[in-house]
Design a protein around this motif. Structure first.
Motif, PDB file in Angstrom:
ATOM      1  N   GLY A 199     -13.467 -15.275  37.056  1.00  0.00           N
ATOM      2  CA  GLY A 199     -14.442 -16.016  36.260  1.00  0.00           C
ATOM      3  C   GLY A 199     -14.521 -17.470  36.695  1.00  0.00           C
ATOM      4  N   PHE A 200     -13.350 -18.091  36.899  1.00  0.00           N
ATOM      5  CA  PHE A 200     -13.321 -19.473  37.372  1.00  0.00           C
ATOM      6  C   PHE A 200     -13.880 -19.567  38.787  1.00  0.00           C
ATOM      7  N   THR A 201     -13.504 -18.593  39.624  1.00  0.00           N
ATOM      8  CA  THR A 201     -13.992 -18.590  41.011  1.00  0.00           C
ATOM      9  C   THR A 201     -15.511 -18.539  41.064  1.00  0.00           C
ATOM     10  N   ILE A 202     -16.101 -17.702  40.236  1.00  0.00           N
ATOM     11  CA  ILE A 202     -17.558 -17.571  40.205  1.00  0.00           C
ATOM     12  C   ILE A 202     -18.205 -18.897  39.802  1.00  0.00           C
ATOM     13  N   ALA A 203     -17.707 -19.496  38.718  1.00  0.00           N
ATOM     14  CA  ALA A 203     -18.297 -20.743  38.220  1.00  0.00           C
ATOM     15  C   ALA A 203     -18.176 -21.865  39.250  1.00  0.00           C
ATOM     16  N   TYR A 204     -16.975 -22.002  39.831  1.00  0.00           N
ATOM     17  CA  TYR A 204     -16.753 -23.076  40.792  1.00  0.00           C
ATOM     18  C   TYR A 204     -17.602 -22.900  42.045  1.00  0.00           C
ATOM     19  N   ASN A 205     -17.631 -21.670  42.553  1.00  0.00           N
ATOM     20  CA  ASN A 205     -18.338 -21.449  43.815  1.00  0.00           C
ATOM     21  C   ASN A 205     -19.852 -21.503  43.681  1.00  0.00           C
ATOM     22  N   VAL A 206     -20.373 -21.161  42.520  1.00  0.00           N
ATOM     23  CA  VAL A 206     -21.812 -21.340  42.311  1.00  0.00           C
ATOM     24  C   VAL A 206     -22.162 -22.823  42.439  1.00  0.00           C
ATOM     25  N   ALA A 263     -23.019 -25.981  59.839  1.00  0.00           N
ATOM     26  CA  ALA A 263     -21.676 -25.736  59.312  1.00  0.00           C
ATOM     27  C   ALA A 263     -21.649 -25.886  57.798  1.00  0.00           C
ATOM     28  N   LEU A 264     -22.309 -26.905  57.298  1.00  0.00           N
ATOM     29  CA  LEU A 264     -22.315 -27.158  55.856  1.00  0.00           C
ATOM     30  C   LEU A 264     -23.118 -26.091  55.117  1.00  0.00           C
ATOM     31  N   ILE A 265     -24.233 -25.660  55.698  1.00  0.00           N
ATOM     32  CA  ILE A 265     -25.003 -24.581  55.092  1.00  0.00           C
ATOM     33  C   ILE A 265     -24.187 -23.295  55.078  1.00  0.00           C
ATOM     34  N   GLY A 266     -23.503 -23.019  56.197  1.00  0.00           N
ATOM     35  CA  GLY A 266     -22.648 -21.830  56.262  1.00  0.00           C
ATOM     36  C   GLY A 266     -21.530 -21.890  55.240  1.00  0.00           C
ATOM     37  N   PHE A 267     -20.983 -23.086  55.042  1.00  0.00           N
ATOM     38  CA  PHE A 267     -19.943 -23.271  54.039  1.00  0.00           C
ATOM     39  C   PHE A 267     -20.479 -22.974  52.638  1.00  0.00           C
ATOM     40  N   GLY A 268     -21.698 -23.451  52.373  1.00  0.00           N
ATOM     41  CA  GLY A 268     -22.310 -23.192  51.077  1.00  0.00           C
ATOM     42  C   GLY A 268     -22.610 -21.725  50.868  1.00  0.00           C
ATOM     43  N   LEU A 269     -23.096 -21.074  51.916  1.00  0.00           N
ATOM     44  CA  LEU A 269     -23.377 -19.634  51.809  1.00  0.00           C
ATOM     45  C   LEU A 269     -22.092 -18.845  51.605  1.00  0.00           C
ATOM     46  N   ASP A 270     -21.010 -19.305  52.232  1.00  0.00           N
ATOM     47  CA  ASP A 270     -19.728 -18.647  52.004  1.00  0.00           C
ATOM     48  C   ASP A 270     -19.334 -18.730  50.537  1.00  0.00           C
ATOM     49  N   SER A 271     -19.690 -19.835  49.892  1.00  0.00           N
ATOM     50  CA  SER A 271     -19.388 -19.964  48.463  1.00  0.00           C
ATOM     51  C   SER A 271     -20.101 -18.883  47.665  1.00  0.00           C
ATOM     52  N   PHE A 272     -21.357 -18.610  48.026  1.00  0.00           N
ATOM     53  CA  PHE A 272     -22.098 -17.571  47.319  1.00  0.00           C
ATOM     54  C   PHE A 272     -21.542 -16.180  47.625  1.00  0.00           C
ATOM     55  N   LYS A 328      -8.144 -13.567  49.988  1.00  0.00           N
ATOM     56  CA  LYS A 328      -8.402 -13.926  51.388  1.00  0.00           C
ATOM     57  C   LYS A 328      -9.745 -14.609  51.536  1.00  0.00           C
ATOM     58  N   GLN A 329     -10.692 -14.259  50.678  1.00  0.00           N
ATOM     59  CA  GLN A 329     -11.958 -14.985  50.677  1.00  0.00           C
ATOM     60  C   GLN A 329     -11.688 -16.455  50.389  1.00  0.00           C
ATOM     61  N   LEU A 330     -10.821 -16.714  49.427  1.00  0.00           N
ATOM     62  CA  LEU A 330     -10.485 -18.088  49.080  1.00  0.00           C
ATOM     63  C   LEU A 330      -9.689 -18.748  50.202  1.00  0.00           C
TER      64      LEU A 330
END
Length: 216
Positions: A22-29, A46-55, A150-152
């Motif tokens: 639940g925390f992971t979802i909120a933070y990564n959004v 790189a920054l866009i890829g980083f953001g997409l990785d968050s999603f 591992k995603q984290l």
């Protein structure tokens, strides 16, 4: 290990997993929105890829959250882990294409203070969250929870890589450093995707095991 877990302890661990995701979802959004917006403004692959990785981390967490709403979560281990693997591959494909386009000189990469800040924040928050989730997954002997950890862990690598690329670009004007950082992101995602697909979620997380031993 699972044979020694009481019913009450297992219920506690299941609840902990739901809290973590639940925390992971909120933070990564939030992180994803900021990173993609900053990346688009700075033309940073790189920054866009980083953001997409968050999603993608959000999708991974949602998959684990869904699994642990089932009556028998262990039954859904394999499809959940494979869904996480597919998420890695999707990220790698997009970031690779975006990085190659950037290397061709389509758009110059600009300085991004916001991008640097979000990468630094991730380097502070994600190690603790990933370690806590890994310990929980290992006690449950849950491959899906460990794969999500591992995603984290990948997010930690990505944060460092993206931060280096952004700083090299900002300090020295090395615009190519951003694309190289993005390709490193893609390579890491492919590796983690293959291992998640195979169900191999323990060997790359020796760091967590060492931390766990120090605590115990």
């Amino acid at each position: 290990m699972s044979q020694t877990i009481t019913t009450e302890r297992r219920a506690t661990l299941h609840h902990r997993v739901r809290v973590i995701v639940g925390f992971t979802i909120a933070y990564n959004v939030l992180e994803g929105i900021i990173a993609v917006s900053a990346g688009a403004a700075a033309s940073s692959a790189a920054l866009i890829g980083f953001g997409l990785d968050s999603f993608i981390e959000v999708l991974s967490a949602v998959a684990v959250a869904w699994q642990f709403t089932r009556k028998n979560p262990e039954r859904w281990e394999k499809p959940t882990v494979r869904a996480i693997g597919i998420a890695f591959f999707t990220l790698a494909a997009y970031v690779t294409v975006d990085a190659i386009l950037a290397l061709t000189g389509v758009e110059p990469v600009e300085h991004s203070s916001l991008g640097i800040a979000v990468a630094l924040a991730s380097l502070v928050i994600m190690p603790a969250l990933a370690w806590f989730q890994f310990r929980t997954g290992r006690e449950l002997e849950s491959r899906s929870v460990q794969a999500d950890a591992k995603q984290l862990l990948l997010c930690i690598y990505l944060s460092g890589t993206v931060l280096i690329g952004l700083l090299l670009n900002s300090l020295f004007g090395w615009t190519w450093a951003d694309s190289v950082a993005a390709l490193v992101v893609a390579a890491l995602a492919v590796r983690e995707g293959i291992e998640a697909w195979r169900g191999d979620v323990e060997s790359p997380v020796a760091l967590f095991e060492e931390m766990d031993e120090e605590v115990n």
